[in-house]
Enzyme design. Structure first.
Site, PDB file in Angstrom:
ATOM      1  N   SER A  49       0.852  -1.184   0.000  1.00 14.49           N
ATOM      2  CA  SER A  49       0.000   0.000   0.000  1.00 14.49           C
ATOM      3  C   SER A  49       0.889   1.235   0.000  1.00 14.49           C
ATOM      4  O   SER A  49       1.880   1.286   0.743  1.00 14.49           O
ATOM      5  CB  SER A  49      -0.917   0.019   1.225  1.00 14.49           C
ATOM      6  N   GLU A  50       0.538   2.243  -0.834  1.00 12.66           N
ATOM      7  CA  GLU A  50       1.461   3.375  -1.002  1.00 12.66           C
ATOM      8  C   GLU A  50       1.612   4.249   0.228  1.00 12.66           C
ATOM      9  O   GLU A  50       2.513   5.083   0.280  1.00 12.66           O
ATOM     10  CB  GLU A  50       1.065   4.233  -2.208  1.00 12.66           C
ATOM     11  N   ASN A  51       0.748   4.078   1.234  1.00 12.71           N
ATOM     12  CA  ASN A  51       0.949   4.833   2.458  1.00 12.71           C
ATOM     13  C   ASN A  51       1.994   4.192   3.372  1.00 12.71           C
ATOM     14  O   ASN A  51       2.281   4.718   4.444  1.00 12.71           O
ATOM     15  CB  ASN A  51      -0.369   5.036   3.217  1.00 12.71           C
ATOM     16  N   SER A  91       7.878   3.891   0.068  1.00 13.41           N
ATOM     17  CA  SER A  91       6.815   3.177  -0.628  1.00 13.41           C
ATOM     18  C   SER A  91       6.746   3.605  -2.097  1.00 13.41           C
ATOM     19  O   SER A  91       6.639   2.776  -3.005  1.00 13.41           O
ATOM     20  CB  SER A  91       5.479   3.449   0.071  1.00 13.41           C
TER      21      SER A  91
END
Length: 217
Positions: A49-51, A91
């Site tokens: 997940s990009e977070n 990320s």
């Protein structure tokens, strides 16, 4: 014969079947997040997940949510054994560096040549929300799009040329809809599967781009 469209859950199950053992995968905000709930238990798949998460699991059971453990869409998730947290800068470096095997994204439109439009409709009152979509579209080795085949007003989301602002050019490899699975090939859009009761002629009628019948081996 009656045409029965796939439900959102059935679409997620269908996408999950095509995610291979050992894959590093990002699931986009919205519809694609459902895929996490249907990944085959016998396969080791690493969800990103990009977070700043790697090793994300399915949605938690009701009452077991952790407010500090969310995906990029701010939905509660779980973390599998061995999962990790990290800075979102790291990320994005994973995304831009070609370290993801697959990303699954939603879309407003996909063109016959695999162009993707999924961050803005161009409408004056629309709120643009690009997030990490552009980074994923060009950074992942394969881009799967998961969306309804048509809008609520019956317009095809699969078009010859996108009319909305582009997220990426020629980046989409496969399209999963509630009616069919299509591959983006150099020859054009190839129909891999259709739902029961749907003929190729009817699918073509509902699609605003030419469709090729899959060749038998």
């Amino acid at each position: 014969m009656t045409i029965t469209k796939l439900s959102r859950e059935q679409m997620a199950q269908r996408v999950a079947r095509d995610i291979h053992e050992g894959a590093y995968v990002n699931l986009g905000i919205g519809l694609p997040t459902l895929v996490a709930n249907y990944l085959p238990s016998e396969r080791e798949i690493f969800l990103h997940s990009e977070n700043g998460l790697l090793g994300m699991g399915p949605a938690p059971a009701p009452g077991e949510e952790d407010e500090d453990l969310i995906n990029a869409g701010k939905q509660p998730v779980t973390l599998l054994k061995g999962g990790a947290y990290f800075h979102h800068g790291d990320s994005f470096a994973m995304m831009r560096g070609g370290h993801l095997d697959i990303c699954v994204l939603g879309a407003f439109q996909v063109s016959a040549t695999g162009d993707l439009a999924n961050w803005h409709t161009g409408a004056p009152d629309a709120i643009p929300a690009v997030g990490g979509a552009m980074d994923l579209a060009i950074g992942a080795r394969q881009v799967f799009v998961m969306m309804e085949h048509q809008t609520k007003t019956g317009d095809s989301k699969i078009v010859e040329r996108c009319t909305y602002p582009l997220t990426g050019i020629g980046c989409v490899n496969r399209i999963y809809t509630d009616l069919a699975v299509l591959d983006v090939t150099p020859e054009g859009l190839m129909v891999r599967e259709m739902v029961d009761g749907l003929s190729l002629d009817e699918l073509r009628r509902r699609t605003a781009a030419p469709l090729l019948e899959m060749k038998e081996n």
